[in-house]
Enzyme design. Structure first.
Site, PDB file in Angstrom:
ATOM      1  N   GLY A  12      42.881  49.212  35.630  1.00 33.84           N
ATOM      2  CA  GLY A  12      41.563  49.437  36.236  1.00 33.84           C
ATOM      3  C   GLY A  12      41.381  48.607  37.497  1.00 33.84           C
ATOM      4  N   ASP A  13      40.307  48.925  38.229  1.00 34.51           N
ATOM      5  CA  ASP A  13      39.935  48.201  39.447  1.00 34.51           C
ATOM      6  C   ASP A  13      41.008  48.263  40.533  1.00 34.51           C
ATOM      7  OD1 ASP A  13      37.565  47.433  38.191  1.00 34.51           O
ATOM      8  OD2 ASP A  13      38.512  45.654  37.325  1.00 34.51           O
ATOM      9  N   GLY A  15      41.001  50.196  43.002  1.00 33.28           N
ATOM     10  CA  GLY A  15      40.431  50.661  44.274  1.00 33.28           C
ATOM     11  C   GLY A  15      40.258  52.175  44.258  1.00 33.28           C
ATOM     12  N   LYS A  16      40.071  52.737  43.064  1.00 34.61           N
ATOM     13  CA  LYS A  16      39.891  54.191  42.934  1.00 34.61           C
ATOM     14  C   LYS A  16      38.660  54.651  43.702  1.00 34.61           C
ATOM     15  CE  LYS A  16      39.584  53.642  38.518  1.00 34.61           C
ATOM     16  NZ  LYS A  16      39.944  52.220  38.365  1.00 34.61           N
ATOM     17  N   LYS A  18      37.302  53.394  46.436  1.00 33.61           N
ATOM     18  CA  LYS A  18      37.571  53.492  47.871  1.00 33.61           C
ATOM     19  C   LYS A  18      38.391  54.754  48.176  1.00 33.61           C
ATOM     20  CE  LYS A  18      40.147  52.036  51.756  1.00 33.61           C
ATOM     21  NZ  LYS A  18      40.631  51.096  52.728  1.00 33.61           N
ATOM     22  N   ALA A  39      32.751  51.420  33.938  1.00 33.70           N
ATOM     23  CA  ALA A  39      33.406  51.543  35.241  1.00 33.70           C
ATOM     24  C   ALA A  39      32.556  50.868  36.313  1.00 33.70           C
ATOM     25  CB  ALA A  39      33.597  53.014  35.593  1.00 33.70           C
ATOM     26  N   GLY A  40      33.226  50.307  37.297  1.00 36.71           N
ATOM     27  CA  GLY A  40      32.530  49.742  38.450  1.00 36.71           C
ATOM     28  C   GLY A  40      33.357  50.062  39.674  1.00 36.71           C
ATOM     29  N   HIS A  41      32.865  50.970  40.504  1.00 40.13           N
ATOM     30  CA  HIS A  41      33.619  51.408  41.683  1.00 40.13           C
ATOM     31  C   HIS A  41      32.855  50.969  42.933  1.00 40.13           C
ATOM     32  CE1 HIS A  41      35.425  54.826  39.025  1.00 40.13           C
ATOM     33  NE2 HIS A  41      35.705  53.624  38.596  1.00 40.13           N
ATOM     34  N   THR A 128      33.316  45.373  28.035  1.00 35.83           N
ATOM     35  CA  THR A 128      32.255  45.151  29.021  1.00 35.83           C
ATOM     36  C   THR A 128      30.902  44.980  28.320  1.00 35.83           C
ATOM     37  OG1 THR A 128      31.953  47.543  29.207  1.00 35.83           O
ATOM     38  CG2 THR A 128      33.435  46.507  30.799  1.00 35.83           C
ATOM     39  N   GLN A 223      38.600  53.486  34.883  1.00 33.63           N
ATOM     40  CA  GLN A 223      39.571  52.621  34.190  1.00 33.63           C
ATOM     41  C   GLN A 223      40.992  52.890  34.723  1.00 33.63           C
ATOM     42  OE1 GLN A 223      37.025  54.292  31.877  1.00 33.63           O
ATOM     43  NE2 GLN A 223      35.904  52.562  32.666  1.00 33.63           N
ATOM     44  N   ARG A 302      32.909  39.296  35.689  1.00 30.38           N
ATOM     45  CA  ARG A 302      33.956  38.405  35.172  1.00 30.38           C
ATOM     46  C   ARG A 302      35.080  38.236  36.187  1.00 30.38           C
ATOM     47  NH1 ARG A 302      35.479  41.120  29.539  1.00 30.38           N
ATOM     48  NH2 ARG A 302      35.024  42.978  30.763  1.00 30.38           N
ATOM     49  N   ARG A 303      35.679  37.042  36.176  1.00 25.99           N
ATOM     50  CA  ARG A 303      36.825  36.790  37.035  1.00 25.99           C
ATOM     51  C   ARG A 303      38.001  37.616  36.508  1.00 25.99           C
ATOM     52  NH1 ARG A 303      37.484  32.399  40.543  1.00 25.99           N
ATOM     53  NH2 ARG A 303      39.672  31.982  40.988  1.00 25.99           N
ATOM     54  N   ASP A 332      46.655  43.740  52.031  1.00 29.60           N
ATOM     55  CA  ASP A 332      46.199  42.607  52.865  1.00 29.60           C
ATOM     56  C   ASP A 332      46.016  41.322  52.061  1.00 29.60           C
ATOM     57  OD1 ASP A 332      44.045  44.411  51.835  1.00 29.60           O
ATOM     58  OD2 ASP A 332      42.809  42.683  52.344  1.00 29.60           O
TER      59      ASP A 332
HETATM   60  P1  GDP Z   1      37.924  50.701  41.135  1.00 28.99           P
HETATM   61  O1  GDP Z   1      37.243  50.361  39.854  1.00 28.99           O
HETATM   62  O2  GDP Z   1      39.318  51.158  40.933  1.00 28.99           O
HETATM   63  O3  GDP Z   1      37.133  51.638  41.995  1.00 28.99           O
HETATM   64  O4  GDP Z   1      38.036  49.327  41.943  1.00 28.99           O
HETATM   65  P2  GDP Z   1      36.857  48.271  42.158  1.00 28.99           P
HETATM   66  O5  GDP Z   1      35.889  48.834  43.136  1.00 28.99           O
HETATM   67  O6  GDP Z   1      36.320  47.792  40.859  1.00 28.99           O
HETATM   68  O7  GDP Z   1      37.670  47.055  42.761  1.00 28.99           O
HETATM   69  C1  GDP Z   1      38.355  47.123  43.952  1.00 28.99           C
HETATM   70  C2  GDP Z   1      37.729  46.131  44.943  1.00 28.99           C
HETATM   71  O8  GDP Z   1      38.587  45.937  46.035  1.00 28.99           O
HETATM   72  C3  GDP Z   1      36.411  46.607  45.536  1.00 28.99           C
HETATM   73  O9  GDP Z   1      35.590  45.498  45.775  1.00 28.99           O
HETATM   74  C4  GDP Z   1      36.840  47.266  46.857  1.00 28.99           C
HETATM   75  O10 GDP Z   1      35.818  47.219  47.846  1.00 28.99           O
HETATM   76  C5  GDP Z   1      37.985  46.382  47.252  1.00 28.99           C
HETATM   77  N1  GDP Z   1      39.071  47.023  47.984  1.00 28.99           N
HETATM   78  C6  GDP Z   1      39.530  48.313  47.877  1.00 28.99           C
HETATM   79  N2  GDP Z   1      40.623  48.481  48.644  1.00 28.99           N
HETATM   80  C7  GDP Z   1      40.859  47.300  49.244  1.00 28.99           C
HETATM   81  C8  GDP Z   1      41.883  46.819  50.131  1.00 28.99           C
HETATM   82  O11 GDP Z   1      42.806  47.543  50.509  1.00 28.99           O
HETATM   83  N3  GDP Z   1      41.805  45.520  50.502  1.00 28.99           N
HETATM   84  C9  GDP Z   1      40.827  44.677  50.084  1.00 28.99           C
HETATM   85  N4  GDP Z   1      40.855  43.414  50.490  1.00 28.99           N
HETATM   86  N5  GDP Z   1      39.854  45.085  49.250  1.00 28.99           N
HETATM   87  C10 GDP Z   1      39.881  46.377  48.836  1.00 28.99           C
HETATM   88  P1  IMO Z   2      37.047  50.705  36.509  1.00 29.00           P
HETATM   89  O1  IMO Z   2      36.687  52.162  36.461  1.00 29.00           O
HETATM   90  C1  IMO Z   2      38.715  47.198  34.557  1.00 29.00           C
HETATM   91  C2  IMO Z   2      38.276  46.979  30.201  1.00 29.00           C
HETATM   92  C3  IMO Z   2      37.389  45.865  29.653  1.00 29.00           C
HETATM   93  C4  IMO Z   2      38.084  45.610  28.329  1.00 29.00           C
HETATM   94  C5  IMO Z   2      38.522  47.009  27.891  1.00 29.00           C
HETATM   95  C6  IMO Z   2      37.568  47.664  26.906  1.00 29.00           C
HETATM   96  O2  IMO Z   2      36.129  49.904  37.344  1.00 29.00           O
HETATM   97  O3  IMO Z   2      38.484  50.539  36.861  1.00 29.00           O
HETATM   98  P2  IMO Z   2      35.163  48.765  27.176  1.00 29.00           P
HETATM   99  O4  IMO Z   2      33.863  48.176  27.623  1.00 29.00           O
HETATM  100  O5  IMO Z   2      35.619  49.931  27.991  1.00 29.00           O
HETATM  101  O6  IMO Z   2      35.184  49.064  25.704  1.00 29.00           O
HETATM  102  O7  IMO Z   2      36.228  47.577  27.390  1.00 29.00           O
HETATM  103  O8  IMO Z   2      38.588  47.783  29.069  1.00 29.00           O
HETATM  104  N1  IMO Z   2      37.633  47.856  31.194  1.00 29.00           N
HETATM  105  C7  IMO Z   2      37.884  47.802  32.506  1.00 29.00           C
HETATM  106  N2  IMO Z   2      38.659  46.961  33.224  1.00 29.00           N
HETATM  107  N3  IMO Z   2      38.072  48.209  35.169  1.00 29.00           N
HETATM  108  C8  IMO Z   2      37.316  49.078  34.466  1.00 29.00           C
HETATM  109  O9  IMO Z   2      36.788  50.191  34.998  1.00 29.00           O
HETATM  110  C9  IMO Z   2      37.166  48.879  33.073  1.00 29.00           C
HETATM  111  N4  IMO Z   2      36.496  49.519  32.092  1.00 29.00           N
HETATM  112  C10 IMO Z   2      36.796  48.884  30.951  1.00 29.00           C
HETATM  113  O10 IMO Z   2      37.405  44.747  30.487  1.00 29.00           O
HETATM  114  O11 IMO Z   2      39.244  44.857  28.539  1.00 29.00           O
HETATM  115 MG    MG Z   3      36.266  48.737  38.976  1.00 30.57          MG
END
Ligand code: GDP
Ligand code: IMO
Ligand code: MG
Length: 446
Positions: A12-13, A15-16, A18, A39-41, A128, A223, A302-303, A332
């Site tokens: 997860g996270d 950069g989906k 973006k 999810a947090g995008h 979460t 995720q 969370r970190r 980067d």
């Molecule tokens: P997602 O859940 O997959 O959509 O990813 P998140 O949005 O939770 O986390 C990705 C983070 O990285 C966000 O704060 C974006 O703004 C940031 N991000 C996305 N692409 C890049 C990149 O290429 N470089 C940097 N430095 N940040 C990015």
């Molecule tokens: P995005 O869409 C990163 C993780 C939680 C935990 C596990 C189960 O932003 O990529 P849950 O609340 O779903 O039952 O938690 O999954 N988790 C994520 N980690 N990005 C996410 O979404 C996540 N959604 C759930 O941290 O380990």
């Molecule tokens: Mg996210």
């Protein structure tokens, strides 16, 4: 015309958000097919930052239709907050639709999620706390409340009264938590229903009509592959199927309409919550990656745990999802390092292991085998083409593409839309493996 699935290749996270926002420019419809407000995008457009949980990242384009599909779970309280936030930023919500067969997260789901995590103690999953697991559990147990129930007051009253009385036994007797008052909850959710009703549709039908009209449909994953309920690092997973196959189930479309699957992977790895993470960096480098990459959860703050790129899970994600090409993000963040490691295989019980072990206790024992590459120690943030990248950065990308056996179509070097290098057209460019029909390497740019 192309129908594309965007999937997270790690935990997860990646950069989906973006990448979805970027590709939404050429999409007519964007669909979320699984997950909920876990999810947090984050999408950055010029100097504005949008944090989306349930609403598809295509919403920032006024003419793009955004559908929250059948396989998602909807927390109306958070959803309404998200709508309000977007309205204050002048984002139009006229094209936002919700599936009537999506399931609704209730207060007892959140309460049970938190209480069960507490009860698990050191075996907790690190969820979460948004009630995701319990909402999907009720769906499987066939006692869930669907959006169609929510918007029909009589159905809602009957179903909720029974369910809350049932859940109160669990809350009180099993978790020692205060019971809920059915009247209060029903009243609260009837109000939410009024807000949601105008957006509710038969989502599978709407998507099918879009297919027939030859519209471009983008399926936005939430995720990541390693959080998949069936194919992830169980039990440290979420309760839905974030893999490419899950997109078809959750949206209610047949796999034959899909033209392409794009995997999104960070140039390193992060993970939120508990569970094994072979390439995790616990010292200074991990701390630095977290700071440089601003690796804090969009949903819980969370970190995020940080580590080197893991090509074993990368190859696994390619296999499970059938990626045609990759978007590598956050290159980067590695700019300042003098050397960069990549996990090419694991050491497992004295053996070298190239394939992801789906046996959880084996995975927990895996130690990474690294190859070390030189860092480039130059900023990549303003690069517009591959040629602008420092040669060592390009080498790093080539190394990843070779290990993953999939071409890289997009390189992201910052959070903003224009901090993106389009290497090949991700939608119409090269497909699939790096080997052609004769087993010879296909020439791709990366
Ligand atoms: P997602 O859940 O997959 O959509 O990813 P998140 O949005 O939770 O986390 C990705 C983070 O990285 C966000 O704060 C974006 O703004 C940031 N991000 C996305 N692409 C890049 C990149 O290429 N470089 C940097 N430095 N940040 C990015
Ligand atoms: P995005 O869409 C990163 C993780 C939680 C935990 C596990 C189960 O932003 O990529 P849950 O609340 O779903 O039952 O938690 O999954 N988790 C994520 N980690 N990005 C996410 O979404 C996540 N959604 C759930 O941290 O380990
Ligand atoms: Mg996210």
């Amino acid at each position: 015309m192309a129908n594309v699935i965007v999937i997270g290749a790690q935990w997860g996270d990646e950069g989906k958000g973006k990448i979805t926002d970027l590709l939404s420019k050429s999409a007519d419809v964007v669909v979320r097919s699984q997950g909920g407000v876990n999810a947090g995008h984050t999408v950055v457009v010029a100097d504005r930052t949008f944090k989306l949980h349930l609403i598809p990242s295509g919403i920032l384009y006024p003419n793009t239709e955004c559908i929250i599909g059948s396989g998602t779970v909807i927390d109306p309280q958070v959803f309404i907050e998200e709508i309000k936030q977007l309205e204050t930023l002048n984002v139009s919500l006229k094209n936002l639709f919700i599936s009537q067969t999506a399931h609704v997260t209730m207060p007892y789901h959140r309460a049970i999620d938190r209480a069960s995590e507490e009860r698990r103690g050191k075996h907790k999953i690190g969820t979460t706390g948004r009630g995701i697991g319990p909402t999907y559990a009720d769906k499987s147990e066939r006692i869930g409340i669907r959006v169609v129930d929510l918007i029909n007051p009589d159905d809602l009253k009957t179903k909720l009264e029974w369910t809350i009385n049932y859940k109160n036994v669990i809350l009180e007797k099993l978790y020692n938590v205060s019971p809920l008052d059915p009247k209060v909850v029903i009243e609260e959710y009837l109000e939410y229903a009024d807000r949601l009703r105008p957006h509710v549709i038969d989502s599978s039908l709407k998507i099918y009509q879009a297919v027939k009209q030859k519209k471009n449909i983008l399926f936005e994953g939430a995720q990541g592959t390693l959080l998949d309920l069936d194919h992830g690092t169980y039990p440290y997973v979420t309760s839905s199927n974030p893999i490419a196959g899950g997109a078809c189930v959750g949206a209610g479309v047949g796999p034959t309409i899909i033209d392409r699957v794009i995997g999104v992977a960070k140039a390193y790895t992060t993970r939120v919550g508990e569970g094994p993470f072979p390439t995790e960096l616990k010292g200074d480098i991990g701390e630095n990656l977290c700071d440089w990459g601003a690796e804090f959860g969009t949903t819980t703050g969370r970190r995020r745990r940080c580590g080197w790129f893991d090509a074993v899970i990368g190859r696994y994600a390619v296999r499970i999802n059938g990626f045609d090409c990759l978007a590598i993000t956050k290159l980067d963040v590695l700019d300042r390092l003098d050397e960069i490691k990549v996990c090419v295989a694991y050491k497992l019980d004295g053996q070298t292991c190239y394939d992801f072990p789906t046996n959880a206790s084996q995975f927990a024992r895996c130690e990474p085998i690294y190859e070390t590459l030189p860092g480039w120690q130059k900023s990549t943030a303003d690069c517009k083409t591959l040629e602008d990248l420092p040669p060592k950065a390009l080498n790093y990308l080539k190394f990843l593409a070779e290990l993953m056996e999939v071409p890289i179509a997009i390189v992201s070097i910052g959070a903003k839309r224009d901090q993106t290098i389009i290497v090949e057209d991700p939608i119409h460019g090269p497909k699939r493996a790096l080997l052609d029909a004769n087993g010879d390497p296909v020439k791709t740019k990366v």
